[in-house]
Design an enzyme around this catalytic site. Structure first.
Site, PDB file in Angstrom:
ATOM      1  CB  SER A 119      -7.443  -4.037  10.286  1.00  0.00           C
ATOM      2  OG  SER A 119      -6.822  -2.839  10.045  1.00  0.00           O
ATOM      3  CB  SER A 120      -8.736  -4.506  16.268  1.00  0.00           C
ATOM      4  OG  SER A 120      -7.449  -4.284  16.800  1.00  0.00           O
ATOM      5  CG  ASP A 157      -0.455  -0.283   2.527  1.00  0.00           C
ATOM      6  OD1 ASP A 157       0.741  -0.630   2.620  1.00  0.00           O
ATOM      7  OD2 ASP A 157      -1.203  -0.159   3.509  1.00  0.00           O
ATOM      8  N   GLY A 213      -4.073  -9.038  13.310  1.00  0.00           N
ATOM      9  CA  GLY A 213      -3.822  -8.839  11.881  1.00  0.00           C
ATOM     10  C   GLY A 213      -5.108  -8.595  11.105  1.00  0.00           C
ATOM     11  CG  ASP A 229      -5.014  -1.934   7.810  1.00  0.00           C
ATOM     12  OD1 ASP A 229      -5.010  -2.770   6.892  1.00  0.00           O
ATOM     13  OD2 ASP A 229      -4.118  -1.874   8.670  1.00  0.00           O
TER      14      ASP A 229
HETATM   15  P1  ADP Z   1      -4.607  -5.006  14.696  1.00  0.00           P
HETATM   16  O1  ADP Z   1      -4.006  -5.911  13.684  1.00  0.00           O
HETATM   17  O2  ADP Z   1      -5.731  -5.676  15.412  1.00  0.00           O
HETATM   18  O3  ADP Z   1      -4.981  -3.662  14.138  1.00  0.00           O
HETATM   19  P2  ADP Z   1      -2.656  -3.477  16.162  1.00  0.00           P
HETATM   20  O4  ADP Z   1      -1.607  -3.922  17.124  1.00  0.00           O
HETATM   21  O5  ADP Z   1      -2.256  -2.706  14.957  1.00  0.00           O
HETATM   22  O6  ADP Z   1      -3.481  -4.773  15.790  1.00  0.00           O
HETATM   23  O7  ADP Z   1      -3.722  -2.578  16.958  1.00  0.00           O
HETATM   24  C1  ADP Z   1      -4.289  -3.024  18.157  1.00  0.00           C
HETATM   25  C2  ADP Z   1      -4.432  -1.848  19.109  1.00  0.00           C
HETATM   26  O8  ADP Z   1      -5.582  -1.037  18.701  1.00  0.00           O
HETATM   27  C3  ADP Z   1      -4.766  -2.268  20.516  1.00  0.00           C
HETATM   28  O9  ADP Z   1      -3.586  -2.547  21.251  1.00  0.00           O
HETATM   29  C4  ADP Z   1      -5.495  -1.040  21.059  1.00  0.00           C
HETATM   30  O10 ADP Z   1      -4.572  -0.035  21.426  1.00  0.00           O
HETATM   31  C5  ADP Z   1      -6.259  -0.564  19.844  1.00  0.00           C
HETATM   32  N1  ADP Z   1      -7.614  -1.168  19.819  1.00  0.00           N
HETATM   33  C6  ADP Z   1      -8.114  -2.003  18.882  1.00  0.00           C
HETATM   34  N2  ADP Z   1      -9.396  -2.366  19.178  1.00  0.00           N
HETATM   35  C7  ADP Z   1      -9.707  -1.734  20.334  1.00  0.00           C
HETATM   36  C8  ADP Z   1     -10.880  -1.694  21.162  1.00  0.00           C
HETATM   37  N3  ADP Z   1     -11.988  -2.379  20.863  1.00  0.00           N
HETATM   38  N4  ADP Z   1     -10.831  -0.931  22.280  1.00  0.00           N
HETATM   39  C9  ADP Z   1      -9.735  -0.216  22.588  1.00  0.00           C
HETATM   40  N5  ADP Z   1      -8.605  -0.226  21.850  1.00  0.00           N
HETATM   41  C10 ADP Z   1      -8.568  -0.969  20.748  1.00  0.00           C
END
Ligand code: ADP
Length: 436
Positions: A129-130, A34, A127, A194
């Site tokens: 993309s939360s 990307d 992974g 993402d």
């Molecule tokens: P991912 O692949 O899931 O995006 P990352 O490590 O890039 O993993 O991001 C995860 C971070 O995003 C968590 O450590 C937190 O800081 C934040 N996060 C994601 N979902 C939530 C949620 N539901 N509530 C609070 N923080 C969140």
């Protein structure tokens, strides 16, 4: 959603003004491309992050999450890179980015504040993309919550339909804001994949996002008739994109781009790299050839070679070229070579496996849990499997026949138990279906 509203009322003593949401995403193909001007192919997940919000008029942003113990609060005017941390860096970062680079249609009024309550079904740190789901749903919430104050602050009101899916141009802007927040405030140097997937894709489709101009093409991905499913395996192996592994690879790409005097690494490949007229085997050969030729040309150029050292160039950059050609081929399979047949899906599976080998061998971004999951799926007859996301942990995606789903998951669980790995979590998804 009703439960979140009730929880909001219990915590904040009043109804939220609204609930906004954005999905996690599964990137079917294209990692580390990307930010290099290539194309990716994400599809939204039926798992979403929800943000319930209520307007405050005192400039304070207060946020709580059902997934996190700590509550956080700050005056929006005082949020800046370096002075917010933890998960609030994502939420506060969005407010900061909206004010920094949003322009009058996205900036927040001075007295704007909000109470937010977050809940999510997207596995955190898997992974999927939360983080982008959190950033994107927060951006939607903040912008729509600010509506009642915008006119008085001489800011542009929202268009008809608010930030709804029809307002793609506005959502594209919010995707840029979300990426900025993640890069500059949360400190994770992700590209725009993402956030674009979270804000601009619809259930049942994959998006081919061309990162040269951020144009998107929706591709219908429906394998139900072919009896296939995507199996997502959250290995629960720790990964942290904010650490040096991702950044050093990204830096290498930027060094080569600068040394080559091009806008992005995609510009070093020929325009046509999908080979739609060739069959699977011939296309594979053509792909390898074009990647090697491009690399050779790079290495022959002293300024490029010196910028990162030959070994890194030949491995990390080769992965970027490889995934770029794999995505173009996948797009061609589903768009240019209709109708989709059994052979289409078989080849998509092969593209997955080829991408994994490239992530593992060339980019060095795999780890034991990911390789064991991929190898076990393939041994159980999966059409293909690969790690998804930035690597070093997180999830594996396998394309499996529907009736092989349970035995494949069981075999992976057994393989993990045998090696003493943490138990994985399985998320079966029907391609092309909003939820399973
Ligand atoms: P991912 O692949 O899931 O995006 P990352 O490590 O890039 O993993 O991001 C995860 C971070 O995003 C968590 O450590 C937190 O800081 C934040 N996060 C994601 N979902 C939530 C949620 N539901 N509530 C609070 N923080 C969140």
């Amino acid at each position: 959603m009703a439960a979140l509203r009730a929880e909001f009322t219990a915590r904040f003593g009043g109804e939220p003004d609204g609930v906004w949401s954005a999905p996690g995403r599964l990137n079917l193909l294209g990692e580390y491309v990307d930010f290099n001007g290539g194309s990716c192919m994400p599809t939204p997940l039926p798992y979403r992050t929800l943000v319930a919000g209520r307007l405050r008029r005192d400039g304070v942003l207060h946020a709580e999450s059902l997934q996190m113990a700590e509550h956080a609060e700050a005056r929006i005017a005082e949020i800046a890179p370096g002075n917010v941390s933890g998960w609030f860096a994502y939420v506060g970062g969005v407010a900061w980015a909206m004010n920094q680079q949003g322009g009058a249609d996205i900036a927040l009024p001075a007295e704007f504040g909000a109470d937010l309550l977050v809940d999510s079904t997207v596995p955190v740190g898997g992974g999927l993309s939360s983080s982008a789901a959190l950033l994107s749903s927060t951006a939607l919430a903040l912008l729509e919550l600010s509506c009642p104050l915008r006119a008085a602050a001489a800011l542009v009101p929202l268009p008809v339909g608010g930030c709804g899916p029809d307002n793609d141009a506005l959502r594209a802007r919010l995707a840029a804001v979300s990426m900025d927040a993640e890069n500059r405030v949360a400190g994770a140097r992700t590209g725009g994949l993402d956030h674009t997937a979270a804000l601009r894709s619809l259930p049942g489709e994959a998006l081919v996002i061309d990162f040269r101009d951020l144009s998107i093409e929706a591709v219908r991905i429906d394998a139900t008739g072919a009896g296939l499913k995507f199996l997502v395996i959250d290995t629960r192996a720790p990964h942290d994109l904010a650490d040096g592994q991702y950044s050093s690879r990204r830096q290498a790409c930027e060094d080569v781009t600068r040394a080559a005097g091009v806008e992005n690494l995609r510009a070093l490949l020929p325009a046509e790299i999908a080979f739609p007229e060739l069959d699977a085997a011939a296309a594979r050969t053509a792909r390898h050839l074009v990647v090697e030729e491009t690399l050779d040309r790079c290495v022959a150029e002293p300024s490029i070679r010196d910028s990162v050292g030959e070994r890194t160039l030949r491995t990390w950059i080769r992965h970027v070229f490889t995934d770029m050609v794999l995505v173009e081929r996948a797009r061609a399979l589903f768009v240019d070579r209709m109708p989709v047949t059994e052979a289409t899906w078989a080849e998509l599976g092969e593209l997955f496996t080829e991408s994994h080998a490239s992530m593992r061998d060339d980019l060095g971004a795999s780890r034991a849990e990911l390789d064991v999951a991929v190898d076990t799926c393939l041994a159980e007859g999966a059409l293909g499997a690969r790690l998804v996301g930035g690597g070093f942990g997180g999830a594996v995606l396998a394309l499996v026949e529907a009736d092989r789903l349970n035995p494949t998951a069981q075999a992976v669980a057994d393989a993990f138990a045998e090696r003493g790995f943490v138990s994985p979590v399985f998320l079966p998804l029907a391609p092309g279906r909003p939820a399973d």
